[in-house]
Design a protein around this motif. Sequence first.
Motif, PDB file in Angstrom:
ATOM      1  N   HIS A   1       0.852  -1.130  -0.033  1.00  0.00           N
ATOM      2  CA  HIS A   1      -0.195  -0.003  -0.123  1.00  0.00           C
ATOM      3  C   HIS A   1       0.808   1.302  -0.023  1.00  0.00           C
ATOM      4  N   THR A   2       2.123   1.201   0.441  1.00  0.00           N
ATOM      5  CA  THR A   2       3.065   2.122   0.284  1.00  0.00           C
ATOM      6  C   THR A   2       3.753   2.298  -1.202  1.00  0.00           C
TER       7      THR A   2
ATOM      8  N   ALA B   1      -1.599   7.441  -8.978  1.00  0.00           N
ATOM      9  CA  ALA B   1      -2.886   7.446  -8.691  1.00  0.00           C
ATOM     10  C   ALA B   1      -3.724   6.183  -8.547  1.00  0.00           C
TER      11      ALA B   1
ATOM     12  N   ASP C   1      -4.118   4.950  -5.058  1.00  0.00           N
ATOM     13  CA  ASP C   1      -5.457   5.521  -4.286  1.00  0.00           C
ATOM     14  C   ASP C   1      -6.332   4.748  -3.816  1.00  0.00           C
ATOM     15  N   ASP C   2      -7.094   4.804  -2.927  1.00  0.00           N
ATOM     16  CA  ASP C   2      -8.277   4.210  -2.546  1.00  0.00           C
ATOM     17  C   ASP C   2      -8.269   2.565  -2.945  1.00  0.00           C
ATOM     18  N   THR C   3      -7.124   2.117  -2.403  1.00  0.00           N
ATOM     19  CA  THR C   3      -7.163   0.567  -2.572  1.00  0.00           C
ATOM     20  C   THR C   3      -7.600  -0.260  -1.223  1.00  0.00           C
ATOM     21  N   GLU C   4      -8.008   0.414  -0.418  1.00  0.00           N
ATOM     22  CA  GLU C   4      -8.372  -0.419   0.847  1.00  0.00           C
ATOM     23  C   GLU C   4      -9.930  -0.829   0.734  1.00  0.00           C
TER      24      GLU C   4
ATOM     25  N   GLY D   1      -4.671  -3.206   0.236  1.00  0.00           N
ATOM     26  CA  GLY D   1      -4.000  -2.196  -0.255  1.00  0.00           C
ATOM     27  C   GLY D   1      -2.871  -2.687  -1.281  1.00  0.00           C
TER      28      GLY D   1
END
Length: 436
Positions: free
Chosen positions: A183-184, A239, A242-245, A275
Motif C-alpha cells: 500500500h506504500t 494514482a 489511491d483508494d485500494t483499501e 492495499g
Amino acid sequence: IGARAQAKDGKVLADMVWMRDISSAAKLLIDLSGEGDLPEARDLHLRGLLDALPFPIWLRDNDLRVVFTNQAALSQRVAGPDDEQAETARDEHRPVTRIQELQNAGETRSFDVTECPLAGDDGDEDDDTEKETGGLIGYAFPHGSGENPAPPAAAEPAKLPPHAAMSEAVLKGLGTGIAIFDHTAKLVFANEAYRDMWRLDADWLAEGRDFPEILEHLRAERRLPEGPDFRAYKMEQLAMFDDTEGAAQSDPFGDLMHLPDGRTLRAVAYPMPTGGLALGYDDVTDQLDLESSNNAQDAIYRASLEHLAEAIAVFGSDGRLKFWNPAFARLWDLGEDVLGPQTHVGDFVEATRPLAATGGDWDAKKAHIISAMTRREVTRDTIERADGRTLEFVNAPLPDGGVLIAYTDTAAASALSPSPDPAPPGEDGDDIAGNT
C-alpha cells in the motif's frame, strides 16, 4: 500461516498472515461454474493476484477435485480439463504437460496444459513411497505461444506452505511479468519475466525499491511510453494506488503501453484487498502485428468480393448475416431494412419469397432452401425464380462454422461467355466453303 518477506540485507519488506476455516474443505467440490464457497482458497492476496493473470490457473486437492479457478479459467472454461493427466502428475510426483484441444470462445484451440504437484506435509523426504502431494496447480497457454514455461522441478525442494508453493510453481519463470507493490508502493515481489521485460537488475530491485523509483529509472533509460509531460504521467500511475483499501470487489484495469523500442505491452493492474497493487505485463507486439496483418488481408478480401459479379453472402455459425456484396442485394432486390448483421438466414429466405416462390408448399420449399444453405458440405443446386431467371447456387462451409453462399445468373453468365473462335483454314469450314 505466516510468512515474512525480506531483502538480501535482512530488511523486512512485508509480513503476511493467513487464517481460514477448513472444517468443510473435505466436502468441497467446485465445478467450472464457479458457484459455491471457496474455503480452500480464501487467501485474498494470492487469489487477487491469480485472478489478475490473463491465462487460466486452477488448484486441485489431493483427490483431484478443482477447488479454485481464477477468472481467466472461468471465462475460458479450460480449468481442470483432464483428470487422467492430473492423476499421472500426482502419482508420479512430477509436472505433466500435454497438448489438448479445448473449446475456447466458441472455437476449438490447442493449449499446452500443465498439471504440477505441490509438496505435501506427510511422509519422509527420503522415502518416495511415503511421499504425498499437497494437491496440484494447473495452468494453460495457447499451444505454440512460447509462453508456457517448463515447470520447475518443484517436487524436490524443501517443503513450503501451500500458498508459497503455489507462487513458486505458477509465478516463477512465467512469460507474464509480475510485480507486487504494497500500500506504500514498495515492491514486495517481482518475477524474472518482469525483470527481463523491463531490463531491471535483480540486485538493484532487491535494495527495496518503490514504484516511483522504478518509474524514474525506466524514464532515464527511455523504456517508458514517450509523452510531453512525464510528471503528469507519473502522477497518473501513482494514482492507481489511491483508494485500494477494501478493494476485494474491484475489477482489474489496464491499457496498452507502446514503448520506444517498438514493443507493445499489455499492462493489467489488480488492486489488492489490503492495499497495494499486483501488476502484470505481457508482450503483445507479435499478436498485434498479426492482427494488423489479418485486418489488412481481410480488407483486401472484402474489397475483392464486393466487386465480383456473383452475388456473395456469408452467414456465421449463429445463422446471422456477416457479409454481403452489392450484387447480392441487387439480385434479390433487398434493401438495408432487410440486410444487416442481425438478419437470420430464415429471415433472408422469407424476404426472397416474392422471387423464390414458384408455386407449391412454400413452407416446405423454405425449409429445403435453409437446409441447403446451412449444410456443412459443399452444395450445388439450381433455382428457378418466379421472374423466369435461373440461378446456380453454391454453398461452401467455412472453417469458423459459417457458410459462404454464391449465386450466379446462368443467362447473364452465358451472355458474357466468349463465342467459339472461327475454324482455322483447312478445317471443315473451309472445305464446305470451297465446295460451294
